[in-house]
Enzyme design. Sequence first.
Site, mmCIF file in Angstrom:
data_model
loop_
_atom_site.group_PDB
_atom_site.id
_atom_site.type_symbol
_atom_site.label_atom_id
_atom_site.label_comp_id
_atom_site.label_asym_id
_atom_site.label_seq_id
_atom_site.Cartn_x
_atom_site.Cartn_y
_atom_site.Cartn_z
ATOM 1 N N LYS A 299 0.913 -1.291 0.098
ATOM 2 C CA LYS A 299 0.057 -0.080 -0.006
ATOM 3 C C LYS A 299 0.779 1.180 0.025
ATOM 4 O O LYS A 299 0.457 2.257 -0.273
ATOM 5 C CB LYS A 299 -0.959 -0.014 1.230
ATOM 6 C CG LYS A 299 -1.942 -1.026 1.094
ATOM 7 C CD LYS A 299 -3.225 -0.889 2.111
ATOM 8 C CE LYS A 299 -4.152 -2.039 1.771
ATOM 9 N NZ LYS A 299 -3.682 -3.480 2.219
HETATM 10 C C1 LIG Z 1 -4.331 -4.386 1.834
HETATM 11 C C2 LIG Z 1 -3.736 -5.741 1.811
HETATM 12 C C3 LIG Z 1 -3.979 -6.831 1.106
HETATM 13 C C4 LIG Z 1 -5.398 -6.680 0.176
HETATM 14 O O1 LIG Z 1 -5.422 -5.896 -0.943
HETATM 15 P P1 LIG Z 1 -6.604 -5.391 -1.671
HETATM 16 O O2 LIG Z 1 -6.203 -4.325 -2.737
HETATM 17 O O3 LIG Z 1 -7.346 -4.514 -0.634
HETATM 18 O O4 LIG Z 1 -7.449 -6.538 -2.159
HETATM 19 C C5 LIG Z 1 -3.401 -7.957 0.954
HETATM 20 N N1 LIG Z 1 -2.182 -7.859 1.774
HETATM 21 C C6 LIG Z 1 -1.720 -6.780 2.631
HETATM 22 C C7 LIG Z 1 -0.450 -7.264 3.392
HETATM 23 C C8 LIG Z 1 -2.574 -5.799 2.697
HETATM 24 O O5 LIG Z 1 -1.953 -4.938 3.286
#
Ligand SMILES: *Cc1c(COP(=O)(O)O)cnc(C)c1O
Length: 428
Positions: free
Chosen positions: A107
């Site tokens: 993210k």
């Molecule tokens: C947010 C997150 C996900 C999920 O990602 P999305 O784009 O919401 O499907 C998977 N793994 C980790 C470590 C995350 O922080």
Amino acid sequence: MKYYSTNGKAAITSFKEAVFKGLPDDNGLYMPEYIPKLPDSFFENLPSLSLPEIGLNVMKPFIGDEIPDETLFNILSETLSFKIPLVSVSDNIFALELFHGPTFAFKDVGARFLARSLSYFSQKQHEKLTVLVATSGDTGSAVAQGFYDVPNIDVVILYPSGKISRFQEQQMTTLGKNITALEIDGTFDDCQRLVKQAFLDTELSEKAKLTSANSINIARMLPQSIYYFHAISQLATETVEELTISVPSGNYGNLTAGLIAQRMGLPIHHFLACSNVNSTVPDYLESADYNARSSIQTISNAMDVGDPSNFVRMLDLFGNSHQKMSESISGYSYSDEETRDTIKKVYSDNNYVLDPHGAVGYLGLKQYLQNHSGTGIFLETAHPYKFKESVEPEIEASLTPVLTFEDLDSKSIPFENDFNKLKEYLLR
Ligand SMILES: *Cc1c(COP(=O)(O)O)cnc(C)c1O
């Protein structure tokens, strides 16, 4: 490029307006009017391009002249200032390690791009903004770090009390300055509902100049397409045949970005939507029925989502056709026990340390490749150290700490699960 709402009732907007509003007035999600195909010359040069150079080629058609090329390249260079290596785990399986950024999860890419684009636009028009965001863990820390000390922007983060790891909590509650964390007495879905309600409250959203930083913001989602190109640029050409990408998913922003990369011309043969027991989307792929439900807590807690927000974007990309979607994407769902066993097994067989989210993606890929040929990439979405409580007992070893916050005070504010209280707080 113009942006429309998946509900089709809100006005068509520019990139800037879509970024500022976050959510269209009709409660849909913004989508680009079309997905540009990148020229053959770009794909031929791909292996020789740096990550920010790939980024400029991918993002430019979506932004047009709303951000000058030179500024966009600088924004992308700052956003992508860490490596995103493709690491071989076994013969035909690779991990795309997305966790080398400041908060050790993918993210960072979207959050840093959004922070810098918002900052560019808000400085241009001398306007102070409030970023309001709900998090099940990693969004909050990435947004907090991405926006920390960015001029003209305040950040308010809502997270479910007691449902995120200590490490995640420390990453977003200890910063202070322009970052406020509200510890909500409720679940992640409650936090997400409060945020949605705030954006739909016209008075609040105008007076507090609210904008979103969840994966629903188009500037969070689109730059995630970049690393799919970067992944393939690191594969030897002969292995690109029959490529499957497995995406451990929660709100399905990452998978949506992958689908967009594919539409831009990237040769991805098939996608896997992998979830923990919160299997709303795998169940939909199987049955054609979409049943939103409350989220269930798991060890891959950043994927504990019962009603994924980006699902409407996926539907939109497939013209609302279940058949088309299920031809392109297969769904898999796994329990915590299967996830733990996989962390143990991959460490002993391949000497690779998975985090619980990556383990879910790996499991789906392994299962799919039992009946299909070709190469597989799974996204390793978080550093295993972030989830060491789950990982260390399986590998029976201590992980090297990547960061410690032992001496910092949490500045989080305990808060009721009550929209009127939140509104009052934001208008204070
Ligand atoms: C947010 C997150 C996900 C999920 O990602 P999305 O784009 O919401 O499907 C998977 N793994 C980790 C470590 C995350 O922080």
